[in-house]
Design a protein around this motif. Sequence first.
Motif, short mmCIF file in Angstrom:
data_model
loop_
_atom_site.label_atom_id
_atom_site.label_comp_id
_atom_site.label_asym_id
_atom_site.label_seq_id
_atom_site.Cartn_x
_atom_site.Cartn_y
_atom_site.Cartn_z
N ARG A 98 32.08 46.17 37.72
CA ARG A 98 33.09 45.15 38.02
C ARG A 98 34.23 45.73 38.85
O ARG A 98 34.80 45.06 39.70
N SER A 99 34.58 46.99 38.57
CA SER A 99 35.67 47.60 39.33
C SER A 99 35.31 47.81 40.79
O SER A 99 36.19 47.81 41.67
N LYS A 100 34.01 47.95 41.08
CA LYS A 100 33.57 48.16 42.45
C LYS A 100 33.28 46.84 43.17
O LYS A 100 33.19 46.81 44.40
N ALA A 101 33.09 45.76 42.39
CA ALA A 101 32.74 44.47 43.00
C ALA A 101 33.90 43.93 43.83
O ALA A 101 35.06 44.01 43.43
N LYS A 102 33.57 43.36 44.96
CA LYS A 102 34.59 42.80 45.83
C LYS A 102 34.99 41.41 45.36
O LYS A 102 34.17 40.66 44.85
N SER A 103 36.25 41.06 45.55
CA SER A 103 36.73 39.73 45.19
C SER A 103 37.47 39.09 46.35
O SER A 103 38.19 38.12 46.17
N ASP A 104 37.30 39.65 47.55
CA ASP A 104 38.05 39.14 48.70
C ASP A 104 37.55 37.78 49.17
O ASP A 104 38.27 37.06 49.86
N VAL A 105 36.32 37.38 48.78
CA VAL A 105 35.80 36.07 49.20
C VAL A 105 36.67 34.96 48.61
O VAL A 105 37.10 34.04 49.32
N LEU A 106 36.94 35.04 47.33
CA LEU A 106 37.77 34.02 46.70
C LEU A 106 39.19 34.05 47.26
O LEU A 106 39.82 33.00 47.46
N GLU A 107 39.69 35.23 47.56
CA GLU A 107 41.06 35.36 48.05
C GLU A 107 41.23 34.68 49.41
O GLU A 107 42.26 34.06 49.68
N ARG A 108 40.22 34.79 50.27
CA ARG A 108 40.35 34.23 51.61
C ARG A 108 39.79 32.82 51.75
O ARG A 108 39.80 32.25 52.83
N THR A 109 39.29 32.26 50.65
CA THR A 109 38.80 30.89 50.67
C THR A 109 39.94 29.92 50.36
O THR A 109 40.62 30.05 49.34
N ASN A 110 40.15 28.96 51.25
CA ASN A 110 41.26 28.02 51.09
C ASN A 110 40.82 26.61 50.72
O ASN A 110 41.56 25.89 50.04
N LYS A 111 39.61 26.23 51.15
CA LYS A 111 39.17 24.86 50.88
C LYS A 111 37.67 24.80 50.64
O LYS A 111 36.88 25.42 51.36
N VAL A 112 37.29 24.05 49.62
CA VAL A 112 35.88 23.81 49.31
C VAL A 112 35.68 22.30 49.20
O VAL A 112 36.48 21.60 48.58
N VAL A 113 34.62 21.80 49.82
CA VAL A 113 34.31 20.38 49.74
C VAL A 113 33.05 20.19 48.92
O VAL A 113 32.10 20.97 49.01
#
Length: 442
Positions: A98-113
């Motif tokens: 978990r410490s190595k897993a990236k979480s930048d996808v959620l951080e840079r996502t602004n809108k979901v339809v």
Amino acid sequence: MVVLMEPSSSSFLNPNFPPNANPYSRNLILTNKPTLFLRFHSPATAAVDSLRCSATPPPVSGDPDPVPDSSSPDRRQDRRRAVRLAWERLVRWSRSWRSKAKSDVLERTNKVVVLGGGSFGTAMASHVADRKPQLEVNMLVRDPQVCQSINENHCNCKYFPKHKLPDNLVATTDAKAALLGADYCLHAVPVQFSSSFLAGISDYVDPGLPFISLSKGLELNTLRMMSQIIPQALKNQRQPFIALSGPSFALELLNKLPTAMVVASKDKKLANAVQQLLASDHLRISTSSDVTGVEIAGALKNVLAIAAGIVEGMNLGNNSMAALVAQGCSEIRWLATKMGAKPTTITGLSGTGDIMLTCFVNLSRNRTVGVRLGSGEKLDDILSSMNQVAEGVSTAGAVVTLAQKYNVKMPVLTAVARIIDNELTPKKAVFELMSLPQVEEV
């Protein structure tokens, strides 16, 4: 030659071997209690060796001491220590991962339809909105009443009137507004209506917008899966596509109960990105490259669930249920592998996992249809009384055509299609299935 010493009746039934014992030792002690004592003799020395009977075997040079009884306190303590160490290693590995897993996808996502205002679309929209308060989640719905209830009362009045939806989840009937600036699109429109729906909104869809399909089934006339329907309807064969499937009821997902699903895409980076977007502390997301396997299993399990419901409605018992579902799983595997799917996919979350949930739990719409058919109700009456789509009803006919195309015999799923077409009664179907030739299991 083997010489046998007289055994103790109690210890002989449960012999214990030291963990480092040599099974080819010339002297083999079975327990540390008075017991059977074996001596192995070569023919050359057999004549000069004699049978010796003793309550306690003589010490043997070089052999290890016998282990203590498995029920002794020391042995139990060793087992507990081994289990504790194994669990601690698993936890350390999990934390490191978990410490190595990236979480930048959620951080840079602004809108979901989310396309569709049904039960599962609502549950997934709520889940994604909960992932980040700043995230804008738009639901494109066709029912103005549902749209109003989501925006004003923060609930879906049609499916979940008592569940409060996140404040950052809004609904609209305007496709252009919903899709404008979206980073990801969750498609939750029933399969049979998807092609025409998507063709109507294609002008507002960005060519690079990833489509995450929540819909399960086969298009009746064309036999197409969602991975084929979406790019063709949007007139863009390069439209990024991901299939989301697995054992997941909308109600339990909305209640944040532990759930596990799989995302499948031919683009590994895209699958990993969607995994990061959706995974949470109550939703595990695995990745797969087997889009065909995930989609075909998700479609066919709905047909099998109708069969399981028929067995329940006819009160045929647990033996029948187990036999039918096992046979149905084999049929799904036969067809899926002929179409290029991996057998491991069929035994995974999107295969066996989804089959077990849909066939055995009353929340399943398709199982409910089967139960009512098995109880003697007419299909038209069943469908007219439901406010949700049971995909297995329309998929059944497509499955039979697909089986013929790939030359696969599917007696259980074919029987469901004939019952739905009113060409076979459930009772007659059971008789015909039980009268099939007795063959070798494949």
